[in-house]
Design a protein around this motif. Structure first.
Motif, PDB file in Angstrom:
ATOM      1  N   LYS A   1       0.811  -1.360  -0.033  1.00  0.00           N
ATOM      2  CA  LYS A   1      -0.072  -0.062  -0.061  1.00  0.00           C
ATOM      3  C   LYS A   1       0.897   1.320   0.114  1.00  0.00           C
ATOM      4  CE  LYS A   1      -4.129  -1.773   2.305  1.00  0.00           C
ATOM      5  NZ  LYS A   1      -4.377  -2.532   3.536  1.00  0.00           N
ATOM      6  N   ILE A   2       0.699   2.322  -1.150  1.00  0.00           N
ATOM      7  CA  ILE A   2       1.100   3.345  -0.786  1.00  0.00           C
ATOM      8  C   ILE A   2       0.259   4.531  -0.440  1.00  0.00           C
ATOM      9  CG2 ILE A   2       2.641   5.412  -1.922  1.00  0.00           C
ATOM     10  CD1 ILE A   2       3.992   2.792  -3.573  1.00  0.00           C
ATOM     11  N   GLY A   3       0.277   4.971   0.708  1.00  0.00           N
ATOM     12  CA  GLY A   3      -0.790   5.896   1.036  1.00  0.00           C
ATOM     13  C   GLY A   3      -1.923   5.195   1.122  1.00  0.00           C
ATOM     14  N   SER A   4      -3.185   5.599   0.662  1.00  0.00           N
ATOM     15  CA  SER A   4      -4.450   4.651   0.725  1.00  0.00           C
ATOM     16  C   SER A   4      -4.458   3.833  -0.514  1.00  0.00           C
ATOM     17  CB  SER A   4      -5.555   5.504   0.881  1.00  0.00           C
ATOM     18  OG  SER A   4      -5.552   6.534  -0.397  1.00  0.00           O
ATOM     19  N   LYS A   5      -3.739   3.945  -1.518  1.00  0.00           N
ATOM     20  CA  LYS A   5      -3.705   3.195  -2.595  1.00  0.00           C
ATOM     21  C   LYS A   5      -3.278   1.741  -2.529  1.00  0.00           C
ATOM     22  CE  LYS A   5      -2.568   3.754  -7.447  1.00  0.00           C
ATOM     23  NZ  LYS A   5      -1.538   4.479  -8.047  1.00  0.00           N
ATOM     24  N   THR A   6      -3.829   0.713  -2.855  1.00  0.00           N
ATOM     25  CA  THR A   6      -3.462  -0.660  -3.036  1.00  0.00           C
ATOM     26  C   THR A   6      -2.655  -1.159  -4.016  1.00  0.00           C
ATOM     27  OG1 THR A   6      -5.032  -1.419  -1.055  1.00  0.00           O
ATOM     28  CG2 THR A   6      -3.804  -3.096  -2.318  1.00  0.00           C
ATOM     29  N   ILE A   7      -1.310  -1.153  -4.187  1.00  0.00           N
ATOM     30  CA  ILE A   7      -0.641  -1.430  -5.509  1.00  0.00           C
ATOM     31  C   ILE A   7      -0.630  -2.907  -5.642  1.00  0.00           C
ATOM     32  CG2 ILE A   7       1.326  -1.021  -6.669  1.00  0.00           C
ATOM     33  CD1 ILE A   7       1.597   1.591  -5.314  1.00  0.00           C
ATOM     34  N   ILE A   8      -0.283  -3.545  -4.869  1.00  0.00           N
ATOM     35  CA  ILE A   8      -0.341  -5.104  -4.959  1.00  0.00           C
ATOM     36  C   ILE A   8      -1.215  -5.660  -4.034  1.00  0.00           C
ATOM     37  CG2 ILE A   8       0.961  -7.251  -4.812  1.00  0.00           C
ATOM     38  CD1 ILE A   8       1.902  -5.270  -7.100  1.00  0.00           C
TER      39      ILE A   8
ATOM     40  N   PRO B   1      -0.121  -5.794 -17.902  1.00  0.00           N
ATOM     41  CA  PRO B   1      -0.301  -4.761 -18.867  1.00  0.00           C
ATOM     42  C   PRO B   1       0.587  -3.378 -17.864  1.00  0.00           C
ATOM     43  CG  PRO B   1      -2.207  -4.912 -17.898  1.00  0.00           C
ATOM     44  CD  PRO B   1      -1.506  -6.267 -17.425  1.00  0.00           C
ATOM     45  N   ASN B   2       0.785  -2.483 -18.696  1.00  0.00           N
ATOM     46  CA  ASN B   2       1.707  -1.265 -17.966  1.00  0.00           C
ATOM     47  C   ASN B   2       0.858  -0.810 -16.588  1.00  0.00           C
ATOM     48  OD1 ASN B   2       2.073  -0.021 -21.113  1.00  0.00           O
ATOM     49  ND2 ASN B   2       3.571  -0.586 -19.906  1.00  0.00           N
ATOM     50  N   GLY B   3       1.643  -0.671 -15.556  1.00  0.00           N
ATOM     51  CA  GLY B   3       1.038  -0.183 -14.393  1.00  0.00           C
ATOM     52  C   GLY B   3       0.211  -1.282 -13.476  1.00  0.00           C
TER      53      GLY B   3
ATOM     54  N   THR C   1       6.754  -4.107 -11.743  1.00  0.00           N
ATOM     55  CA  THR C   1       8.115  -3.533 -11.280  1.00  0.00           C
ATOM     56  C   THR C   1       7.918  -3.488  -9.658  1.00  0.00           C
ATOM     57  OG1 THR C   1       8.634  -2.441 -13.190  1.00  0.00           O
ATOM     58  CG2 THR C   1       9.577  -1.533 -11.360  1.00  0.00           C
ATOM     59  N   THR C   2       6.775  -2.973  -9.204  1.00  0.00           N
ATOM     60  CA  THR C   2       6.695  -2.977  -7.609  1.00  0.00           C
ATOM     61  C   THR C   2       6.786  -4.322  -6.965  1.00  0.00           C
ATOM     62  OG1 THR C   2       4.930  -1.279  -8.018  1.00  0.00           O
ATOM     63  CG2 THR C   2       4.970  -2.075  -5.700  1.00  0.00           C
ATOM     64  N   THR C   3       6.251  -5.265  -7.486  1.00  0.00           N
ATOM     65  CA  THR C   3       6.384  -6.740  -6.857  1.00  0.00           C
ATOM     66  C   THR C   3       8.008  -6.970  -7.005  1.00  0.00           C
ATOM     67  OG1 THR C   3       4.462  -7.404  -7.886  1.00  0.00           O
ATOM     68  CG2 THR C   3       5.811  -9.181  -7.082  1.00  0.00           C
TER      69      THR C   3
HETATM   70  N1  LIG Z   1       6.038   5.547  -5.660  1.00  0.00           N
HETATM   71  C1  LIG Z   1       4.798   5.277  -5.947  1.00  0.00           C
HETATM   72  N2  LIG Z   1       3.638   6.054  -5.600  1.00  0.00           N
HETATM   73  C2  LIG Z   1       2.396   5.776  -6.000  1.00  0.00           C
HETATM   74  N3  LIG Z   1       2.211   5.032  -6.653  1.00  0.00           N
HETATM   75  C3  LIG Z   1       2.954   4.045  -7.323  1.00  0.00           C
HETATM   76  C4  LIG Z   1       4.331   4.380  -7.093  1.00  0.00           C
HETATM   77  N4  LIG Z   1       5.053   3.422  -7.589  1.00  0.00           N
HETATM   78  C5  LIG Z   1       3.996   2.715  -8.482  1.00  0.00           C
HETATM   79  N5  LIG Z   1       3.013   3.282  -8.212  1.00  0.00           N
HETATM   80  C6  LIG Z   1       1.616   2.846  -8.897  1.00  0.00           C
HETATM   81  O1  LIG Z   1       1.770   1.500  -8.805  1.00  0.00           O
HETATM   82  C7  LIG Z   1       1.261   0.799  -9.917  1.00  0.00           C
HETATM   83  C8  LIG Z   1       2.162  -0.236 -10.423  1.00  0.00           C
HETATM   84  O2  LIG Z   1       3.208   0.335 -10.982  1.00  0.00           O
HETATM   85  P1  LIG Z   1       4.492  -0.435 -11.397  1.00  0.00           P
HETATM   86  O3  LIG Z   1       5.428   0.178 -11.910  1.00  0.00           O
HETATM   87  O4  LIG Z   1       4.788  -1.660 -10.465  1.00  0.00           O
HETATM   88  O5  LIG Z   1       3.880  -1.072 -12.933  1.00  0.00           O
HETATM   89  P2  LIG Z   1       4.448  -2.106 -13.949  1.00  0.00           P
HETATM   90  O6  LIG Z   1       3.630  -3.362 -13.962  1.00  0.00           O
HETATM   91  O7  LIG Z   1       5.888  -2.327 -13.761  1.00  0.00           O
HETATM   92  O8  LIG Z   1       4.104  -1.423 -15.295  1.00  0.00           O
HETATM   93  P3  LIG Z   1       5.131  -1.089 -16.713  1.00  0.00           P
HETATM   94  O9  LIG Z   1       4.736  -2.202 -17.644  1.00  0.00           O
HETATM   95  O10 LIG Z   1       4.783   0.297 -17.264  1.00  0.00           O
HETATM   96  O11 LIG Z   1       6.652  -1.162 -16.183  1.00  0.00           O
HETATM   97  C9  LIG Z   1       0.826   1.804 -10.767  1.00  0.00           C
HETATM   98  O12 LIG Z   1      -0.294   2.192 -10.899  1.00  0.00           O
HETATM   99  C10 LIG Z   1       1.795   3.056 -10.534  1.00  0.00           C
HETATM  100  O13 LIG Z   1       0.887   4.018 -10.668  1.00  0.00           O
END
Ligand SMILES: Nc1ncnc2c1ncn2[C@@H]1O[C@H](COP(=O)(O)OP(=O)(O)OP(=O)(O)O)[C@@H](O)[C@H]1O
Ligand SMILES: [Mg+2]
Lengths: 264, 303
Positions: free
Chosen positions: B17-24, B42-44, B48-50
């Motif tokens: 979670k970053i802030g209130s957003k659940t990214i994974i 797909p993008n986003g 990369t976060t994982t």
């Molecule tokens: N530091 C951050 N703060 C807030 N949101 C973030 C941050 N880093 C990534 N995100 C969000 O997390 C989500 C996942 O990002 P990530 O870079 O992991 O995607 P990805 O699958 O690697 O995409 P791509 O194929 O474009 O490389 C995106 O919606 C992005 O906006």
């Protein structure tokens, strides 16, 4: 797994493999020589026959360059890894972030020491060469070797404090511009700030960082025979305050650097 | 403990979670040893976060990641020692030569000079290794990135979109040495991409992620694919007669359409030919994995 010194060696490689560093070192060598010659020429014109250590003390004003260069190296050492994106490859080695940061701090301190020693050696050498007139044997005050070394040592302490400050900003904000800017501000505005928030006006002001920087004031007071405790501050007091500040800077740098996500 | 090998990587309920957003969102994944494992999304979607969490660049909000038995959270130095990685673009020290960059990382892992030369040779960068990195092309930096990642012979190699910037020759070579690493040195490779076609060429298994959630894990091994039934179209001279030979099929635009596996394609073909029907062409019509992937991940929307 390698040993920790390899990390310091790496940081040194990244400092000394850049042109910038060698330009800094060249300036530290050339400027005392240049100003030494200027002083010698003027001195000759007035026929005052200055002693070597008076000349060296006069030249020590150039030591502010050592502060600037140390600040720049410290400002860059963490921040540039983020700017370059290399931090991602640096932190995924079998070393904790703490150890990586420590290796960077050590490299910066080694640089500050090296450049200070270089400056001191060059200034002493050029003074001895250009001002061979031997000083009076029983000399005291600004014309002695002791005074010259003491002044530089105090200034060196200031350099360490400001360098650690710059290092902290670099580690916390990951921006070298900000680190350089704030450190320079602290360095050059400290005179003005001390005048505004002087310990003579406010009792609490004696705990402020900039009122305790410039330890060389104590050397000057001492040699001028002024009581050191006029405003409740002494060398020992200032050193204590500086130690507390430096410790705080390091704690902040470590806490932030080892915890924050790397999303560069 | 079960019979087969322990997975090299075990992600259990990983949440970021970053802030209130659940990214994974509660990602659970086992990566078996010796595989080339694709991570597709797909993008986003959070690839990369994982990866950043796997290598300790980002903290794990909830759950844990265990690499060869060591937790990234609590035993970082031990866990990371098994990993070589490129996270996004392989940024190097541009004012250093490629070789000096390698020395830098070699010192940190306690690796010797011979291994540097080996890694450099494997990625085919010997000729330019003593040039400054600032004179490198993107593809050359990518190769240097792979070289630093395999330097300490990691058990797990993590590559985030490694084909970015590589020419077809470079992509081919990358595929080849990933295969060598996996088959011969037993390295487990975890490679992310948003291109399925790429994954199909190099991976044994692919996990598909979307909006931070794992939506599918499927095998791409040839032997698994062989058994799959697919809609197949036969372009023939006499469609009506052909349909009599394959009553389960149907006619579409003058073609015979049947759902069969590989063996059955060959079988039906020979029966058609034996009956004197000319076969002009055979096509597998089932939506490609690509189409399925696009369908699953809902087309173009980001995140
Ligand atoms: N530091 C951050 N703060 C807030 N949101 C973030 C941050 N880093 C990534 N995100 C969000 O997390 C989500 C996942 O990002 P990530 O870079 O992991 O995607 P990805 O699958 O690697 O995409 P791509 O194929 O474009 O490389 C995106 O919606 C992005 O906006
Ligand atoms: Mg990505």
């Amino acid at each position: 797994m390698g040993n920790f010194l390899a990390l310091v060696q790496n940081e040194n490689m990244k400092i000394y493999r850049r042109w910038r560093t060698w330009i800094m070192l060249a300036l530290i060598v050339l400027l005392p020589i240049l100003f030494g010659i200027i002083i010698a020429v003027n001195d000759g014109a007035f026929g005052s026959n200055m002693g070597a250590w008076s000349a060296a003390s006069n030249l020590s004003f150039i030591y502010f360059l050592v502060s600037i260069f140390s600040v720049v190296i410290a400002a860059d050492i963490v921040a540039s890894e983020f700017t370059w994106g290399t931090i991602k490859l640096l932190l995924i080695r079998p070393w904790t972030r703490s150890k990586v940061l420590l290796s960077k701090l050590l490299a910066v301190l080694l640089f500050a020491i090296a450049i200070s020693v270089l400056f001191t050696a060059v200034t002493a050498a050029i003074s001895l060469i250009l001002f061979p007139a031997s000083p009076p044997v029983n000399a005291s005050g600004p014309s002695t070797f002791d005074y010259f070394i003491k002044m530089l040592f105090y200034k060196f302490i200031d350099v360490l404090v400001i360098t650690v400050f710059s290092f902290m900003i670099s580690a916390v904000f990951r921006a070298s511009g900000l680190a350089i800017g704030l450190s320079m501000f602290l360095l050059f505005a400290s005179g003005i700030l001390s005048a505004i928030l002087s310990p003579a006006k406010y009792a609490w002001a004696k705990y402020l960082l900039f009122n305790n920087m410039d330890l060389s004031q104590y050397a000057m007071r001492e040699s001028a025979g002024i009581a050191a405790n006029a405003d409740g501050m002494s060398l020992g007091f200032s050193v204590t305050v500086l130690v507390v500040y430096v410790a705080a800077f390091l704690i902040i740098a470590w806490m932030v650097f080892t915890r924050r996500d790397v999303a560069a | 403990m079960y019979m087969s090998q322990e997975p090299v990587v075990r992600l259990s309920n990983v949440t970021k979670k970053i802030g209130s957003k659940t990214i994974i969102d509660r990602l659970t994944l086992d990566i078996p040893a010796g595989q080339v494992y694709g991570f597709l999304g797909p993008n986003g979607s959070g690839k990369t976060t994982t990866i950043r969490m796997m290598v300790g660049l980002m903290s794990i909000t909830e759950g844990d990641i265990v690499i060869c038995g060591s937790s990234v959270k609590t035993d970082f130095e031990k866990a990371i020692a098994h990993i070589g990685a490129i996270v996004e673009n392989p940024e190097m020290y541009k004012f250093l030569t490629g070789y000096q960059n390698m020395v830098h990382y070699a010192r940190m892992s306690g690796v010797g000079k011979e291994r540097i030369d080996e890694a450099v040779a494997l990625v085919g960068l010997e000729k330019r290794i003593h040039d400054k990195v600032k004179t490198y092309s993107l593809g050359m930096r990518q190769r240097l990135g792979v070289a630093q990642a395999i330097l300490q012979r990691p058990k797990l190699l993590i590559l985030d979109e490694p084909t970015n910037g590589l020419d077809p020759q470079g992509i081919r070579e990358l595929r080849d040495y990933l295969r060598v690493l996996a088959r011969e040195e037993g390295t487990t490779v975890f490679v992310s991409s948003h291109l399925l076609s790429e994954m199909e060429l190099m991976c044994d298994t692919v996990a598909i992620i979307q909006s931070g959630k794992l939506i599918d894990v499927r095998s791409l091994k040839a032997e698994d694919l062989e058994d799959q039934y697919a809609e197949t179209g036969f372009e023939v001279s006499e469609p009506q007669r052909a349909l009599e030979l394959a009553p389960a099929g149907r006619l579409e635009e003058g073609r015979l359409i049947v759902t069969v596996n590989r063996e059955q394609i060959a079988d039906l073909n020979s029966r058609l030919v034996a009956a004197g029907i000319k076969v002009y062409g055979i096509q597998v019509l089932t939506r490609s994995l690509e189409d399925q992937f696009l369908e699953m991940t809902g087309g173009g929307q980001i995140g």
